[in-house]
Design a protein around this motif. Structure first.
Motif: not given
Length: 442
Positions: A268-269, A298, A273-275, A294
């Motif tokens: 996470q983070f 993203y 994970w963002n993608s 969050t």
């Protein structure tokens, strides 16, 4: 904003943070000249400047609360100093508390750090339970208890909490043949985290190509453990995470979900994970209110309105902050007055409306700012009542001084290995990693 730092860089980061924090904190603490009466002469037409130290974007300024307080108190000017990451903010704060120097009028403390501050630094902070206008009944009992010493001194007033829910993609659920109505979805796993994994298997059977049921093993184990009263420490302060059956059960269930291919092998983070949020790679995520921010940050524009919020299998908490008043501050009495006002139910409700920081004051749960709350990502769903019920149902958790580091060991060194082929039977919950820290809130 919730990122990890590499072990090899920790010494450099902490040293830089301490140096930066020292300059920032000391600089703000020196606003005005002490006149020996608990107040100071400011540099803005004789006004008293109150300095407040935060980490990340907590939304007080964005919600207009500083401007409102300054209007109500024309002799006051608010000066905010925010360090972007708690991993940089907290070591500097702890250093200043230890030396009892360079502290601001108001200092924020993240929930993962409140136990350490309460246990080791209470003598440096004002007892806010004795501040004029403070009534402990205005806070959730478990929130109040988190910042209270064994002898009854309360070192900080709670701002927000992180009541746990499950956020899910309605479009992906529909494609997988699952219900999409929040009430019906919540019934699928009500009362048992194992039922959530069962739903994950149903999802996988008809899952849209290239998607997983849940975002990460770390997020799942964080949610499960966050619903337990005792996790890493018992009420006497003894470290129990290696022998606590609740921790082992959470580890084993998360490992099972990972081995069955129900969760991504992402941390996470982190960038991958963002993608995965942007590319719609998963259908569910353990979701305190701030997680919606969050997700929005993203996501691509077309994801708006495609999410929904359902009750979690069990009530729990992930995140939250306290505001403290150091005894060595320049403006102690004014700072106490300001913190009391800033954490009052009315202000917490306003903050939630703007920032999605869920109130720790139960009286807000019937206010229109909460009952009628919607979110861009969840369309016209009224999400406030779901989070309110989760907040009221969360256990009074035992929080220890090294909770953050122990959780990091579980999420990084244990469960992630399962996604790379190691069976959960190879060992129980791993030892914590001493050199790394999770950004757990902002």
């Amino acid at each position: 904003m919730r990122a990890r730092i590499r072990t090899a860089r920790k010494a450099m980061v902490l040293a830089a943070a301490a140096s930066l924090g020292a300059g920032l904190l000391a600089g703000c603490a020196d606003d005005g000249k002490s006149n020996g009466s608990g107040s100071s002469d400011g540099d803005s037409g004789g006004k008293t400047t109150l300095s407040i130290g935060l980490f990340g974007t907590m939304g007080f300024k964005e919600a207009g609360l500083y401007a409102e307080y300054e209007k109500l108190n024309p002799n006051i000017k608010i000066s905010e100093n925010s360090v972007q990451r708690n991993e940089n903010y907290y070591p500097a704060l702890l250093n200043h508390l230890t030396t009892n120097s360079g502290l601001l009028d108001v200092q924020a403390v993240e929930v993962a750090n409140i136990a350490e501050v309460t246990a080791t630094q209470a003598d440096k902070l004002e007892d806010m339970s004795k501040a004029p206008g403070v009534d402990k009944s205005k806070w959730l009992p478990w929130k109040w208890e988190q910042a209270t010493t064994k002898d009854g001194k309360t070192i900080g007033l709670g701002t927000d909490v992180g009541p746990m829910a499950i956020c899910y993609r309605t479009d992906l659920f529909k494609q997988a043949g699952l219900p999409t109505d929040p009430a019906e979805v919540g019934k699928l796993w009500a009362g048992d985290w194992a039922k959530l994994v069962d739903v994950g298997e149903r999802y996988k059977a008809k899952a849209p190509k290239g998607t997983f049921f849940m975002d990460s093993p770390g997020g799942l184990i964080q949610a499960i453990i966050g619903s337990e009263e005792e996790k890493f420490y018992d009420k006497s302060g003894k470290v129990i995470y290696k022998t606590n059956p609740a921790v082992k059960a959470a580890f084993d269930l998360t490992s099972e979900a990972a081995e069955k291919g129900l969760v991504q092998s992402e941390t996470q983070f982190q960038p991958g994970w963002n993608s995965s949020i942007a590319n719609n790679k998963f259908a569910t995520i353990a979701c305190p209110p701030w997680m919606l921010g969050t997700i929005k940050g993203y996501s691509k524009p077309d994801a708006a309105g495609k999410w929904a919020v359902a009750e979690a299998p069990k009530g729990g908490n992930w995140g939250g902050t306290f505001l403290t008043v150091p005894k060595s501050g320049k403006n102690v009495k004014e700072a106490q007055k300001f913190v009391t006002w800033l954490t009052a139910p009315e202000q917490q409700a306003k903050l939630f409306k703007v920032q999605a920081s869920f109130p720790s004051a139960p009286s807000t749960y019937t206010m229109p700012e909460v009952t009628g709350a919607t979110n861009e990502m969840t369309g016209d769903q009224k999400i406030g009542p779901i989070f309110a019920e989760a907040a009221k149902g969360a256990p009074v958790q035992v929080i220890g001084p090294k909770d953050q580091i122990i959780m990091q060991g579980l999420t990084d060194n244990g469960v992630i290995l399962v996604t790379k082929g190691k069976s959960a039977k190879a060992g129980g919950p791993p030892a914590p990693v001493a050199g790394r820290r999770r950004m757990s809130r902002y």
